[in-house]
Design a protein around this motif. Structure first.
Motif, PDB file in Angstrom:
ATOM      1  N   ALA A  39       0.636  -1.330   0.022  1.00  0.00           N
ATOM      2  CA  ALA A  39       0.054   0.038   0.073  1.00  0.00           C
ATOM      3  C   ALA A  39       0.884   1.283  -0.073  1.00  0.00           C
ATOM      4  N   HIS A  40       2.076   1.466   0.629  1.00  0.00           N
ATOM      5  CA  HIS A  40       3.104   2.362   1.007  1.00  0.00           C
ATOM      6  C   HIS A  40       4.111   2.298   0.290  1.00  0.00           C
ATOM      7  N   LYS A  41       4.334   1.369  -0.504  1.00  0.00           N
ATOM      8  CA  LYS A  41       5.637   1.180  -1.211  1.00  0.00           C
ATOM      9  C   LYS A  41       6.842   1.577  -0.151  1.00  0.00           C
ATOM     10  N   VAL A  42       6.790   0.825   0.816  1.00  0.00           N
ATOM     11  CA  VAL A  42       7.708   0.684   1.785  1.00  0.00           C
ATOM     12  C   VAL A  42       8.360  -0.603   2.247  1.00  0.00           C
ATOM     13  N   ALA A  43       9.299  -0.875   2.953  1.00  0.00           N
ATOM     14  CA  ALA A  43       9.811  -2.130   3.874  1.00  0.00           C
ATOM     15  C   ALA A  43       9.327  -1.677   5.302  1.00  0.00           C
ATOM     16  N   THR A  44       9.612  -2.982   5.913  1.00  0.00           N
ATOM     17  CA  THR A  44       9.383  -3.023   7.445  1.00  0.00           C
ATOM     18  C   THR A  44      10.541  -3.789   8.005  1.00  0.00           C
ATOM     19  N   PRO A  45      10.908  -3.074   9.250  1.00  0.00           N
ATOM     20  CA  PRO A  45      12.045  -3.438   9.923  1.00  0.00           C
ATOM     21  C   PRO A  45      11.799  -4.910  10.590  1.00  0.00           C
ATOM     22  N   GLU A  46      12.826  -5.412  11.304  1.00  0.00           N
ATOM     23  CA  GLU A  46      12.726  -6.583  12.175  1.00  0.00           C
ATOM     24  C   GLU A  46      11.631  -6.202  13.098  1.00  0.00           C
ATOM     25  N   GLY A  47      10.758  -7.371  13.315  1.00  0.00           N
ATOM     26  CA  GLY A  47       9.706  -7.136  14.448  1.00  0.00           C
ATOM     27  C   GLY A  47       8.801  -6.245  14.390  1.00  0.00           C
ATOM     28  N   TRP A  48       8.547  -5.662  13.242  1.00  0.00           N
ATOM     29  CA  TRP A  48       7.503  -4.510  12.872  1.00  0.00           C
ATOM     30  C   TRP A  48       6.276  -5.002  13.279  1.00  0.00           C
ATOM     31  N   GLN A  49       5.499  -4.045  13.767  1.00  0.00           N
ATOM     32  CA  GLN A  49       4.016  -4.058  14.246  1.00  0.00           C
ATOM     33  C   GLN A  49       3.342  -2.909  13.666  1.00  0.00           C
ATOM     34  N   PRO A  50       2.035  -3.338  13.407  1.00  0.00           N
ATOM     35  CA  PRO A  50       1.019  -2.165  12.876  1.00  0.00           C
ATOM     36  C   PRO A  50       1.377  -0.794  13.553  1.00  0.00           C
ATOM     37  N   GLY A  51       1.647   0.198  13.152  1.00  0.00           N
ATOM     38  CA  GLY A  51       1.615   1.348  14.029  1.00  0.00           C
ATOM     39  C   GLY A  51       3.200   1.833  14.276  1.00  0.00           C
ATOM     40  N   ASP A  52       3.938   0.796  14.236  1.00  0.00           N
ATOM     41  CA  ASP A  52       5.452   1.171  13.937  1.00  0.00           C
ATOM     42  C   ASP A  52       5.950   2.092  12.932  1.00  0.00           C
ATOM     43  N   LYS A  53       7.212   2.822  12.905  1.00  0.00           N
ATOM     44  CA  LYS A  53       7.665   3.176  11.818  1.00  0.00           C
ATOM     45  C   LYS A  53       8.277   2.285  10.583  1.00  0.00           C
ATOM     46  N   VAL A  54       8.195   2.697   9.330  1.00  0.00           N
ATOM     47  CA  VAL A  54       8.458   1.866   8.384  1.00  0.00           C
ATOM     48  C   VAL A  54       9.923   2.406   7.838  1.00  0.00           C
ATOM     49  N   ILE A  55      10.299   1.588   7.014  1.00  0.00           N
ATOM     50  CA  ILE A  55      11.736   2.033   6.236  1.00  0.00           C
ATOM     51  C   ILE A  55      11.619   2.434   4.820  1.00  0.00           C
ATOM     52  N   VAL A  56      11.988   3.536   4.591  1.00  0.00           N
ATOM     53  CA  VAL A  56      11.893   4.412   3.290  1.00  0.00           C
ATOM     54  C   VAL A  56      12.785   3.632   2.442  1.00  0.00           C
ATOM     55  N   PRO A  57      12.747   3.052   1.074  1.00  0.00           N
ATOM     56  CA  PRO A  57      13.687   2.362   0.274  1.00  0.00           C
ATOM     57  C   PRO A  57      14.748   3.267   0.072  1.00  0.00           C
TER      58      PRO A  57
ATOM     59  N   CYS B 248      16.463   9.854   9.731  1.00  0.00           N
ATOM     60  CA  CYS B 248      17.582   9.181   9.145  1.00  0.00           C
ATOM     61  C   CYS B 248      18.889   8.975  10.092  1.00  0.00           C
ATOM     62  N   THR B 249      19.311   7.751  10.053  1.00  0.00           N
ATOM     63  CA  THR B 249      20.527   7.396  11.005  1.00  0.00           C
ATOM     64  C   THR B 249      21.560   7.652   9.818  1.00  0.00           C
ATOM     65  N   ASP B 250      21.436   7.304   8.735  1.00  0.00           N
ATOM     66  CA  ASP B 250      22.549   7.719   7.418  1.00  0.00           C
ATOM     67  C   ASP B 250      21.847   7.715   6.053  1.00  0.00           C
ATOM     68  N   TRP B 251      22.316   8.189   5.277  1.00  0.00           N
ATOM     69  CA  TRP B 251      21.736   8.193   4.080  1.00  0.00           C
ATOM     70  C   TRP B 251      20.883   7.161   3.451  1.00  0.00           C
ATOM     71  N   TYR B 252      21.232   5.828   3.923  1.00  0.00           N
ATOM     72  CA  TYR B 252      20.567   4.643   3.238  1.00  0.00           C
ATOM     73  C   TYR B 252      19.559   4.009   4.341  1.00  0.00           C
ATOM     74  N   PHE B 253      19.691   4.580   5.483  1.00  0.00           N
ATOM     75  CA  PHE B 253      18.759   4.126   6.388  1.00  0.00           C
ATOM     76  C   PHE B 253      17.816   5.294   7.147  1.00  0.00           C
ATOM     77  N   CYS B 254      16.609   5.005   6.584  1.00  0.00           N
ATOM     78  CA  CYS B 254      15.645   6.088   6.921  1.00  0.00           C
ATOM     79  C   CYS B 254      14.252   5.689   7.319  1.00  0.00           C
ATOM     80  N   LYS B 255      13.715   6.022   8.411  1.00  0.00           N
ATOM     81  CA  LYS B 255      12.500   5.730   8.592  1.00  0.00           C
ATOM     82  C   LYS B 255      11.356   6.669   8.703  1.00  0.00           C
ATOM     83  N   LYS B 256      10.354   6.145   8.516  1.00  0.00           N
ATOM     84  CA  LYS B 256       9.070   7.269   8.866  1.00  0.00           C
ATOM     85  C   LYS B 256       7.815   6.760   9.379  1.00  0.00           C
ATOM     86  N   ALA B 257       6.865   7.399   9.955  1.00  0.00           N
ATOM     87  CA  ALA B 257       5.758   7.061  10.328  1.00  0.00           C
ATOM     88  C   ALA B 257       4.525   7.209   9.252  1.00  0.00           C
ATOM     89  N   LEU B 258       3.717   6.110   9.348  1.00  0.00           N
ATOM     90  CA  LEU B 258       2.500   6.426   8.249  1.00  0.00           C
ATOM     91  C   LEU B 258       1.454   7.010   8.638  1.00  0.00           C
TER      92      LEU B 258
END
Length: 217
Positions: A171-189, A207-217
Protein backbone atom coordinates in the motif's frame (compact mmCIF):
# COMPACT_ATOMS: atom_id res chain seq x y z
CA UNK A 1 24.48 -28.92 -8.92
CA UNK A 2 23.28 -32.44 -9.69
CA UNK A 3 20.47 -33.15 -12.15
CA UNK A 4 18.20 -34.30 -9.29
CA UNK A 5 18.89 -31.14 -7.32
CA UNK A 6 18.22 -28.94 -10.35
CA UNK A 7 14.93 -30.74 -10.94
CA UNK A 8 13.93 -30.24 -7.31
CA UNK A 9 14.75 -26.53 -7.48
CA UNK A 10 12.77 -26.09 -10.71
CA UNK A 11 9.81 -27.83 -9.12
CA UNK A 12 9.74 -25.62 -6.03
CA UNK A 13 7.40 -22.62 -5.96
CA UNK A 14 9.12 -19.26 -6.07
CA UNK A 15 8.40 -15.99 -4.31
CA UNK A 16 6.87 -13.28 -6.52
CA UNK A 17 5.80 -15.84 -9.14
CA UNK A 18 2.30 -17.29 -9.63
CA UNK A 19 1.41 -19.81 -6.93
CA UNK A 20 0.81 -23.34 -8.30
CA UNK A 21 -2.83 -23.75 -9.28
CA UNK A 22 -4.83 -26.53 -7.64
CA UNK A 23 -8.30 -28.02 -7.41
CA UNK A 24 -8.88 -30.30 -4.44
CA UNK A 25 -11.52 -31.87 -2.23
CA UNK A 26 -11.74 -30.20 1.18
CA UNK A 27 -13.87 -30.32 4.31
CA UNK A 28 -15.83 -27.39 2.79
CA UNK A 29 -16.28 -28.90 -0.66
CA UNK A 30 -14.04 -28.62 -3.71
CA UNK A 31 -11.71 -25.62 -3.60
CA UNK A 32 -9.51 -24.08 -6.28
CA UNK A 33 -6.80 -21.48 -6.00
CA UNK A 34 -8.90 -19.33 -8.33
CA UNK A 35 -11.66 -19.26 -5.68
CA UNK A 36 -9.43 -16.97 -3.61
CA UNK A 37 -8.82 -14.35 -6.28
CA UNK A 38 -9.21 -10.91 -4.74
CA UNK A 39 -8.28 -12.20 -1.28
CA UNK A 40 -5.06 -13.02 0.52
CA UNK A 41 -4.61 -16.71 1.30
CA UNK A 42 -2.53 -18.49 3.93
CA UNK A 43 -2.10 -22.08 2.71
CA UNK A 44 -0.47 -24.32 5.29
CA UNK A 45 0.35 -28.01 5.56
CA UNK A 46 0.62 -30.25 8.60
CA UNK A 47 2.10 -33.75 8.92
CA UNK A 48 -0.98 -35.64 10.13
CA UNK A 49 -4.42 -35.41 11.69
CA UNK A 50 -4.88 -36.47 15.31
CA UNK A 51 -1.38 -35.41 16.32
CA UNK A 52 -0.70 -33.09 19.28
CA UNK A 53 1.52 -30.43 17.68
CA UNK A 54 -0.79 -30.11 14.67
CA UNK A 55 -3.78 -29.80 17.00
CA UNK A 56 -2.17 -26.85 18.80
CA UNK A 57 -1.53 -25.16 15.46
CA UNK A 58 -5.06 -25.70 14.17
CA UNK A 59 -6.66 -24.40 17.34
CA UNK A 60 -4.38 -21.33 17.20
CA UNK A 61 -5.25 -20.69 13.54
CA UNK A 62 -8.95 -21.06 14.44
CA UNK A 63 -8.66 -18.51 17.26
CA UNK A 64 -6.85 -16.08 14.96
CA UNK A 65 -9.25 -16.58 12.03
CA UNK A 66 -11.34 -13.44 12.77
CA UNK A 67 -8.15 -11.35 12.73
CA UNK A 68 -7.11 -12.83 9.39
CA UNK A 69 -10.57 -12.10 8.00
CA UNK A 70 -10.23 -8.44 8.99
CA UNK A 71 -7.20 -8.41 6.66
CA UNK A 72 -9.19 -9.89 3.74
CA UNK A 73 -7.29 -13.13 4.31
CA UNK A 74 -8.52 -16.72 4.18
CA UNK A 75 -6.94 -19.84 5.67
CA UNK A 76 -6.62 -23.23 3.98
CA UNK A 77 -5.05 -26.28 5.61
CA UNK A 78 -3.68 -29.45 4.01
CA UNK A 79 -2.38 -32.86 4.95
CA UNK A 80 -1.93 -36.21 3.22
CA UNK A 81 -4.76 -37.70 5.30
CA UNK A 82 -8.17 -38.61 3.87
CA UNK A 83 -11.22 -36.40 3.76
CA UNK A 84 -12.87 -38.63 6.37
CA UNK A 85 -9.90 -38.32 8.72
CA UNK A 86 -10.10 -34.52 8.38
CA UNK A 87 -13.81 -34.51 9.21
CA UNK A 88 -13.28 -36.80 12.22
CA UNK A 89 -10.40 -34.66 13.48
CA UNK A 90 -12.37 -31.44 13.15
CA UNK A 91 -15.22 -33.02 15.11
CA UNK A 92 -12.77 -34.30 17.72
CA UNK A 93 -11.26 -30.81 18.19
CA UNK A 94 -14.76 -29.41 18.67
CA UNK A 95 -15.62 -32.14 21.21
CA UNK A 96 -12.37 -32.20 23.20
CA UNK A 97 -11.17 -28.60 22.93
CA UNK A 98 -14.40 -26.72 22.35
CA UNK A 99 -13.05 -25.03 19.22
CA UNK A 100 -14.64 -24.92 15.77
CA UNK A 101 -12.27 -25.10 12.79
CA UNK A 102 -13.83 -22.49 10.46
CA UNK A 103 -11.55 -22.99 7.45
CA UNK A 104 -11.27 -25.85 4.91
CA UNK A 105 -8.69 -28.65 5.00
CA UNK A 106 -7.50 -30.17 1.73
CA UNK A 107 -7.49 -33.94 1.28
CA UNK A 108 -4.26 -34.67 -0.60
CA UNK A 109 -3.87 -38.45 -0.67
CA UNK A 110 -2.30 -38.21 -4.13
CA UNK A 111 0.19 -35.63 -2.77
CA UNK A 112 -0.43 -33.60 -5.93
CA UNK A 113 -0.81 -30.27 -4.12
CA UNK A 114 1.89 -31.10 -1.57
CA UNK A 115 4.41 -31.88 -4.30
CA UNK A 116 3.48 -28.79 -6.34
CA UNK A 117 4.23 -26.62 -3.30
CA UNK A 118 7.31 -28.53 -2.12
CA UNK A 119 5.62 -29.59 1.10
CA UNK A 120 7.20 -33.06 0.99
CA UNK A 121 10.77 -32.93 2.27
CA UNK A 122 12.47 -36.35 1.85
CA UNK A 123 14.91 -35.59 4.65
CA UNK A 124 11.96 -35.35 7.05
CA UNK A 125 9.41 -37.76 5.58
CA UNK A 126 8.51 -39.31 2.24
CA UNK A 127 4.82 -39.61 3.08
CA UNK A 128 3.93 -36.60 5.24
CA UNK A 129 3.94 -32.90 4.55
CA UNK A 130 6.21 -30.82 6.76
CA UNK A 131 4.91 -27.63 8.39
CA UNK A 132 5.02 -25.43 5.30
CA UNK A 133 3.20 -22.10 5.10
CA UNK A 134 2.54 -20.05 1.96
CA UNK A 135 1.14 -16.54 1.73
CA UNK A 136 -0.54 -15.81 -1.60
CA UNK A 137 -1.76 -12.36 -2.58
CA UNK A 138 -5.09 -11.40 -4.23
CA UNK A 139 -3.51 -11.74 -7.67
CA UNK A 140 -2.44 -15.33 -7.03
CA UNK A 141 1.23 -14.43 -6.56
CA UNK A 142 3.27 -16.29 -3.96
CA UNK A 143 4.61 -13.65 -1.60
CA UNK A 144 6.17 -15.63 1.23
CA UNK A 145 6.87 -19.23 2.24
CA UNK A 146 8.13 -20.62 5.53
CA UNK A 147 9.09 -24.21 6.40
CA UNK A 148 9.20 -25.71 9.88
CA UNK A 149 10.37 -29.18 10.94
CA UNK A 150 7.79 -31.78 11.88
CA UNK A 151 8.83 -31.65 15.54
CA UNK A 152 8.15 -27.95 16.18
CA UNK A 153 4.96 -25.91 15.96
CA UNK A 154 4.62 -22.60 14.18
CA UNK A 155 3.85 -19.21 15.71
CA UNK A 156 0.51 -18.19 14.22
CA UNK A 157 0.83 -14.52 15.34
CA UNK A 158 3.92 -14.29 13.12
CA UNK A 159 1.90 -15.18 10.01
CA UNK A 160 -0.73 -12.62 10.96
CA UNK A 161 2.04 -10.04 11.38
CA UNK A 162 3.61 -11.03 8.05
CA UNK A 163 0.33 -10.56 6.17
CA UNK A 164 -0.02 -7.12 7.77
CA UNK A 165 3.56 -6.25 6.81
CA UNK A 166 3.10 -7.37 3.19
CA UNK A 167 -0.11 -5.38 2.87
CA UNK A 168 1.58 -2.30 4.33
CA UNK A 169 4.53 -2.62 1.95
CA UNK A 170 2.18 -2.92 -1.03
CA UNK A 171 0.00 0.00 0.00
CA UNK A 172 2.79 2.46 0.86
CA UNK A 173 5.79 1.21 -1.19
CA UNK A 174 7.92 0.80 1.92
CA UNK A 175 9.78 -1.96 3.76
CA UNK A 176 9.26 -3.04 7.36
CA UNK A 177 12.04 -3.60 9.90
CA UNK A 178 12.64 -6.62 12.11
CA UNK A 179 9.76 -7.25 14.47
CA UNK A 180 7.60 -4.56 12.86
CA UNK A 181 4.05 -4.24 14.18
CA UNK A 182 1.21 -2.08 12.82
CA UNK A 183 1.74 1.48 14.03
CA UNK A 184 5.54 1.18 14.08
CA UNK A 185 7.68 3.29 11.77
CA UNK A 186 8.52 1.84 8.37
CA UNK A 187 11.69 1.90 6.29
CA UNK A 188 11.89 4.20 3.28
CA UNK A 189 13.45 2.45 0.24
CA UNK A 190 17.16 3.34 -0.20
CA UNK A 191 17.92 6.14 -2.69
CA UNK A 192 19.08 5.08 -6.14
CA UNK A 193 21.38 8.01 -6.91
CA UNK A 194 23.65 10.56 -5.21
CA UNK A 195 21.07 13.28 -5.85
CA UNK A 196 18.31 11.19 -4.24
CA UNK A 197 20.60 10.56 -1.27
CA UNK A 198 21.10 14.30 -0.78
CA UNK A 199 17.37 14.93 -1.09
CA UNK A 200 16.64 12.10 1.33
CA UNK A 201 18.68 13.68 4.12
CA UNK A 202 16.66 16.89 3.76
CA UNK A 203 13.24 15.24 3.37
CA UNK A 204 12.34 15.21 7.04
CA UNK A 205 12.62 11.47 7.56
CA UNK A 206 14.21 9.93 10.64
CA UNK A 207 17.60 9.13 9.09
CA UNK A 208 20.50 7.37 10.79
CA UNK A 209 22.44 7.66 7.54
CA UNK A 210 21.65 8.30 3.88
CA UNK A 211 20.66 4.65 3.27
CA UNK A 212 18.75 4.06 6.53
CA UNK A 213 15.66 6.22 6.97
CA UNK A 214 12.36 5.57 8.72
CA UNK A 215 9.04 7.35 8.70
CA UNK A 216 5.65 7.11 10.36
CA UNK A 217 2.66 6.27 8.21
Amino acid sequence: MSENTEQAVRGMPRINEPAPAFEAKTTHGVKKLADYKGKWLVLFSHPADFTPVCTTEFTAFARAYPEFQKLNTELLGLSIDSHYAHVAWVRNIKEKFGIDIPFPIIEDLSMKVANAYGMIQPGASDTSAVRATFIIDPNGMLRAMVYYPMSNGRSIPEFLRLVQALQTSDAHKVATPEGWQPGDKVIVPPPQSVQEAEERMAAGYECTDWYFCKKAL
